[in-house]
Design an enzyme around this catalytic site. Structure first.
Site, PDB file in Angstrom:
ATOM      1  N   LYS A 143       0.822  -1.214   0.000  1.00  0.00           N
ATOM      2  CA  LYS A 143       0.000   0.000   0.000  1.00  0.00           C
ATOM      3  C   LYS A 143       0.855   1.263   0.000  1.00  0.00           C
ATOM      4  O   LYS A 143       0.602   2.206  -0.748  1.00  0.00           O
ATOM      5  CB  LYS A 143      -0.941  -0.006   1.215  1.00  0.00           C
ATOM      6  N   GLY A 196      10.414   2.707   7.196  1.00  0.00           N
ATOM      7  CA  GLY A 196       9.061   2.870   7.726  1.00  0.00           C
ATOM      8  C   GLY A 196       8.401   1.543   8.038  1.00  0.00           C
ATOM      9  O   GLY A 196       7.225   1.500   8.411  1.00  0.00           O
ATOM     10  N   THR A 197       9.138   0.461   7.893  1.00  0.00           N
ATOM     11  CA  THR A 197       8.608  -0.869   8.186  1.00  0.00           C
ATOM     12  C   THR A 197       8.281  -0.984   9.674  1.00  0.00           C
ATOM     13  O   THR A 197       9.083  -0.604  10.522  1.00  0.00           O
ATOM     14  CB  THR A 197       9.636  -1.955   7.806  1.00  0.00           C
ATOM     15  N   THR A 198       7.099  -1.515   9.988  1.00  0.00           N
ATOM     16  CA  THR A 198       6.714  -1.712  11.382  1.00  0.00           C
ATOM     17  C   THR A 198       6.819  -3.189  11.752  1.00  0.00           C
ATOM     18  O   THR A 198       7.033  -4.036  10.899  1.00  0.00           O
ATOM     19  CB  THR A 198       5.286  -1.200  11.630  1.00  0.00           C
ATOM     20  N   SER A 254      11.000   5.702  11.389  1.00  0.00           N
ATOM     21  CA  SER A 254       9.774   6.174  12.019  1.00  0.00           C
ATOM     22  C   SER A 254       8.644   5.207  11.718  1.00  0.00           C
ATOM     23  O   SER A 254       8.505   4.737  10.587  1.00  0.00           O
ATOM     24  CB  SER A 254       9.395   7.573  11.517  1.00  0.00           C
ATOM     25  N   HIS A 263      -7.090   0.017  12.562  1.00  0.00           N
ATOM     26  CA  HIS A 263      -6.569  -0.113  11.200  1.00  0.00           C
ATOM     27  C   HIS A 263      -7.395  -1.110  10.395  1.00  0.00           C
ATOM     28  O   HIS A 263      -8.238  -1.823  10.951  1.00  0.00           O
ATOM     29  CB  HIS A 263      -5.103  -0.561  11.220  1.00  0.00           C
ATOM     30  N   HIS A 264      -7.103  -1.171   9.102  1.00  0.00           N
ATOM     31  CA  HIS A 264      -7.798  -2.077   8.187  1.00  0.00           C
ATOM     32  C   HIS A 264      -7.589  -3.535   8.582  1.00  0.00           C
ATOM     33  O   HIS A 264      -6.646  -3.893   9.298  1.00  0.00           O
ATOM     34  CB  HIS A 264      -7.314  -1.841   6.749  1.00  0.00           C
ATOM     35  N   LYS A 295      -4.001  -5.479   8.217  1.00  0.00           N
ATOM     36  CA  LYS A 295      -2.745  -5.054   8.853  1.00  0.00           C
ATOM     37  C   LYS A 295      -2.176  -6.210   9.674  1.00  0.00           C
ATOM     38  O   LYS A 295      -2.873  -6.826  10.480  1.00  0.00           O
ATOM     39  CB  LYS A 295      -2.969  -3.830   9.746  1.00  0.00           C
TER      40      LYS A 295
END
EC number: 1.17.1.8
Length: 239
Positions: free
Chosen positions: A12, A78-80, A102, A134-135, A138
């Protein structure tokens, strides 16, 4: 012209970055990596890029960091869902090259984090709880943004962060995080400061992925002339 390599190009965030990159005249996509590629393809991605924007998976991020060190390629991560081992690797990489990490690159979410820190110090006797939504697809829970917010508040208050209260009451020195998943929600984060006579709420809602993508691209531009260090969005937005 800044050459940006994109890791996680079919996700996404990757798709959104590709859609809006033309808004930025001083950078271009120099290469893409997605889940269908071999992990070793990250070698060429780093070799042909000035900076990599990474919205992939912890496994890919770990491999990417090692190749970035090999080619001295700047990183915007930005990977969580990253674990302690990944953060230790980021810290090691930041000794050699500029790295920005972040969990949320939108200015709104980072302003929320800033305000939460300020308010927490004022509302010393208030309980604090975080709700994130969240969607349905996730993968990580709680979200990286919720963990960022909770960590900021916990550091200011000296509280613990918890995710489950089965069969026990709330402790005074803890912050609870609750997660909801469903629909196509891009991201909602609410912080509740709960007193005996009033409730104060801070909320950020992302209406689409654009604010995250814009933040990532701005980060890739901003980091170009920075010395080796581990940066966050607070360094960019000065909050």
């Amino acid at each position: 012209m800044i050459n940006i390599g994109l890791s996680g190009s079919t996700g996404k965030m990757g798709k959104t970055i590709i859609e809006i990159i033309d808004q930025f005249k001083d950078c271009q996509i120099s290469g893409k990596f997605n889940s269908t590629n071999n992990l070793n393809d990250l070698d060429n991605l780093c070799k042909n890029s000035d900076v990599i924007i990474d919205f992939s998976t912890p496994e890919v991020s770990e491999k990417l960091i090692n190749y970035a060190l090999k080619h001295n390629t700047k990183l915007v991560i930005g990977t969580t869902g990253l674990k302690d081992q990944h953060f230790k690797l980021l810290e090691k990489a930041a000794q050699t090259l500029p790295v920005l990490y972040s969990a949320n690159m939108s200015i709104g979410a980072n302003l929320l984090n800033y305000l939460a820190k300020k308010i927490t110090k004022i509302l010393d006797e208030y309980d604090v709880e975080i709700l994130e939504m969240h969607h349905r697809n996730k993968k990580d829970s709680p979200s990286g943004t919720a963990l960022m917010l909770a960590s900021t508040i916990a550091s200011a208050k000296g509280f613990n962060i918890i995710f489950n209260r089965d069969n026990r009451i709330k402790s005074k020195k803890e912050i609870g995080i609750s997660s909801l998943r469903g629909g196509n929600v891009h991201g909602i984060h609410e912080i509740f400061f709960l007193g005996n006579d009033e409730i104060i709420t801070l909320k950020h809602e992302a209406l689409n992925k654009n604010s995250f993508a814009i933040g990532a691209i701005k980060s890739a531009i901003w980091i170009q002339n920075k010395p080796s260090a581990l940066y966050s969005m607070q360094d960019i937005y000065k909050v």
